[in-house]
Design a protein around this motif. Sequence first.
Motif, PDB file in Angstrom:
ATOM      1  N   GLU A 157      -7.976 -11.866  17.551  1.00  0.00           N
ATOM      2  CA  GLU A 157      -7.826 -11.503  18.973  1.00  0.00           C
ATOM      3  C   GLU A 157      -9.129 -11.631  19.764  1.00  0.00           C
ATOM      4  OE1 GLU A 157      -5.290  -8.450  20.326  1.00  0.00           O
ATOM      5  OE2 GLU A 157      -4.376  -8.162  18.369  1.00  0.00           O
ATOM      6  N   PRO A 195       4.810  -9.585  16.878  1.00  0.00           N
ATOM      7  CA  PRO A 195       4.812  -8.304  17.590  1.00  0.00           C
ATOM      8  C   PRO A 195       3.795  -7.329  16.986  1.00  0.00           C
ATOM      9  CG  PRO A 195       7.038  -8.948  16.902  1.00  0.00           C
ATOM     10  CD  PRO A 195       6.095  -9.878  16.226  1.00  0.00           C
ATOM     11  N   ASN A 196       3.490  -6.254  17.690  1.00  0.00           N
ATOM     12  CA  ASN A 196       2.558  -5.238  17.171  1.00  0.00           C
ATOM     13  C   ASN A 196       3.024  -4.751  15.804  1.00  0.00           C
ATOM     14  OD1 ASN A 196       0.879  -5.266  19.388  1.00  0.00           O
ATOM     15  ND2 ASN A 196       2.044  -3.689  20.469  1.00  0.00           N
ATOM     16  N   GLY A 197       2.066  -4.615  14.885  1.00  0.00           N
ATOM     17  CA  GLY A 197       2.382  -4.105  13.547  1.00  0.00           C
ATOM     18  C   GLY A 197       3.036  -5.130  12.637  1.00  0.00           C
ATOM     19  N   ALA A 198       3.046  -6.400  13.038  1.00  0.00           N
ATOM     20  CA  ALA A 198       3.729  -7.439  12.259  1.00  0.00           C
ATOM     21  C   ALA A 198       2.972  -7.802  10.980  1.00  0.00           C
ATOM     22  CB  ALA A 198       3.916  -8.695  13.118  1.00  0.00           C
ATOM     23  N   GLY A 199       1.670  -7.488  10.927  1.00  0.00           N
ATOM     24  CA  GLY A 199       0.890  -7.810   9.730  1.00  0.00           C
ATOM     25  C   GLY A 199      -0.155  -8.885   9.939  1.00  0.00           C
ATOM     26  N   LYS A 200      -0.454  -9.216  11.192  1.00  0.00           N
ATOM     27  CA  LYS A 200      -1.396 -10.309  11.489  1.00  0.00           C
ATOM     28  C   LYS A 200      -2.812  -9.960  11.009  1.00  0.00           C
ATOM     29  CE  LYS A 200      -0.465  -9.925  15.913  1.00  0.00           C
ATOM     30  NZ  LYS A 200       0.520  -8.827  15.881  1.00  0.00           N
ATOM     31  N   THR A 201      -3.301  -8.786  11.410  1.00  0.00           N
ATOM     32  CA  THR A 201      -4.652  -8.396  10.986  1.00  0.00           C
ATOM     33  C   THR A 201      -4.693  -8.175   9.475  1.00  0.00           C
ATOM     34  OG1 THR A 201      -5.230  -7.459  13.132  1.00  0.00           O
ATOM     35  CG2 THR A 201      -6.442  -6.613  11.251  1.00  0.00           C
ATOM     36  N   SER A 202      -3.630  -7.617   8.917  1.00  0.00           N
ATOM     37  CA  SER A 202      -3.590  -7.423   7.460  1.00  0.00           C
ATOM     38  C   SER A 202      -3.673  -8.773   6.751  1.00  0.00           C
ATOM     39  CB  SER A 202      -2.313  -6.696   7.049  1.00  0.00           C
ATOM     40  OG  SER A 202      -2.254  -5.433   7.665  1.00  0.00           O
ATOM     41  N   LEU A 222      -8.970  -6.604   2.199  1.00  0.00           N
ATOM     42  CA  LEU A 222      -7.798  -5.926   1.643  1.00  0.00           C
ATOM     43  C   LEU A 222      -7.455  -6.656   0.345  1.00  0.00           C
ATOM     44  CD1 LEU A 222      -6.048  -3.640   2.901  1.00  0.00           C
ATOM     45  CD2 LEU A 222      -4.621  -5.421   3.920  1.00  0.00           C
ATOM     46  N   ILE A 225       0.868  -1.187   0.000  1.00  0.00           N
ATOM     47  CA  ILE A 225       0.000   0.000   0.000  1.00  0.00           C
ATOM     48  C   ILE A 225       0.897   1.227   0.000  1.00  0.00           C
ATOM     49  CG2 ILE A 225      -1.788   1.287   1.240  1.00  0.00           C
ATOM     50  CD1 ILE A 225      -2.779  -1.293   2.445  1.00  0.00           C
ATOM     51  N   ILE A 232       3.001  -4.372   3.419  1.00  0.00           N
ATOM     52  CA  ILE A 232       2.525  -4.702   4.767  1.00  0.00           C
ATOM     53  C   ILE A 232       2.381  -6.211   4.967  1.00  0.00           C
ATOM     54  CG2 ILE A 232       1.459  -2.465   5.163  1.00  0.00           C
ATOM     55  CD1 ILE A 232      -1.224  -3.633   4.645  1.00  0.00           C
ATOM     56  N   GLN A 244     -11.233  -7.639  15.675  1.00  0.00           N
ATOM     57  CA  GLN A 244     -10.590  -7.278  16.936  1.00  0.00           C
ATOM     58  C   GLN A 244     -11.551  -6.529  17.849  1.00  0.00           C
ATOM     59  OE1 GLN A 244      -6.872  -4.924  16.975  1.00  0.00           O
ATOM     60  NE2 GLN A 244      -6.018  -6.577  15.735  1.00  0.00           N
ATOM     61  N   HIS A 253      -2.372 -12.748  21.192  1.00  0.00           N
ATOM     62  CA  HIS A 253      -1.092 -12.336  21.769  1.00  0.00           C
ATOM     63  C   HIS A 253      -0.651 -13.255  22.900  1.00  0.00           C
ATOM     64  CE1 HIS A 253      -0.026  -8.666  19.663  1.00  0.00           C
ATOM     65  NE2 HIS A 253      -1.312  -8.381  19.613  1.00  0.00           N
TER      66      HIS A 253
END
Length: 266
Positions: free
Chosen positions: A189, A54-61, A70, A30, A35, A102, A222
Motif C-alpha cells: 500500500e 477486500p479488507n482482511g483478505a490476507g494481502k499483507t499476510s 510470518l 494461526i 489466514i 503499510q 486498494h
Amino acid sequence: MGSPLAAGAAPAARPAGAPVLSVAGLTCAIGGAVIVSDVSFDVAPGEFVAVIGPNGAGKTSLFNLLSGLLPATGGTVTLDGTDITGASPAVRARRGLGRTFQSSSVFAGLGVRENVRLAAQARLGGSLRPWQRVRGSDRAYEVAERALTRVGLDRRGDALAGALSHGDKRKLELAILLATDPAVVLLDEPMAGVSTEEVAGLTQVIADVHREEGRTVLMVEHHMDVLLGLADRVAVMHHGSLLALDTPARVTGDPAVQEAYLGDQL
Ligand SMILES: Nc1ncnc2c1ncn2[C@@H]1O[C@H](COP(=O)(O)OP(=O)(O)OP(=O)(O)O)[C@@H](O)[C@H]1O
C-alpha cells in the motif's frame, strides 16, 4: 535484469524463462484460523503483479509470508530457483527480495540522505554506525544519491526525514529499498496516507522503477485506478485464498471478483 543501483546482486540461478518468484500451496494457519490458504502463483522476471482484495483478505499476510515475517505452515516460496520457504527475512533480502510496509518506516530524526545511505551501507557490508567512516562508505553515498535521484528526492537529501510530506516519505522508503538493490520489490500500500495531489507523482516513480530498471514488482493497493496503468496482472485475495489472477481488464469484469467486493468500488 541488471540493476544500476548497487553492485553485488546475486547471479540468477534460474533458467531463462523461469519465474523469478514461485509460490506453491502457500498456507499460514494461526491458532486454528487459516489466514492464507493454499495460494499458488508464478511471477515472471520484470512482471508487475498487483494484489487486491477486500479488507482482511490476507494481502499483507501474503507479503509477510513472502518476506519471511510470518512462518508458512504449508507450501513453498521459491526465489530465483532457490527454495526460501524457511529463510529469515534478512537472508531473503540478501537474495534480492525487498519490501516496504503499510506504515512509514523511515528514521524520522535522521537526514533523508542518511536514511538511504545506511541502507546502502548495510547492503554493501559496511557498519550501520553513521558516524563511522568505513570501507565502502563513499560507494554507499553514490548508491544513496542515485536512489534519491530515481525517486525525485535528490534535492531534499539534507532535510530531516521526519519533515517530509507523506508522499515524499513514501518516496524515501522506496529509495531506501532501491539502495538494497532488490530484484523483486514488494510494495505494501505505497499510496496509504498520500494526498491526492501526490498520488500521480508516486505512481510515476513506481512505474519508472518497474519499467526503466526492469525490477519485478508486487504491490498491494486498494485503488484500481492506480493499478490499471501499472499492473500486468492483478491477483485477487479473498478470505485468505487466491480468487483470481489475470489481466486488470479480465479481473475487473470477473463476476466472482465483483461478488467478493459486495458492490464496493474495485
Ligand atoms: N499474526 C496474526 N495472528 C492472527 N491473525 C492474523 C495475524 N495477522 C493477520 N491476521 C488475520 O488474518 C486476516 C488477514 O489479515 P491481513 O492483514 O493479511 O489482511 P489484508 O488483506 O492485508 O487487510 P487490509 O486490506 O485491511 O490491510 C485478518 O483476519 C487478520 O485479523
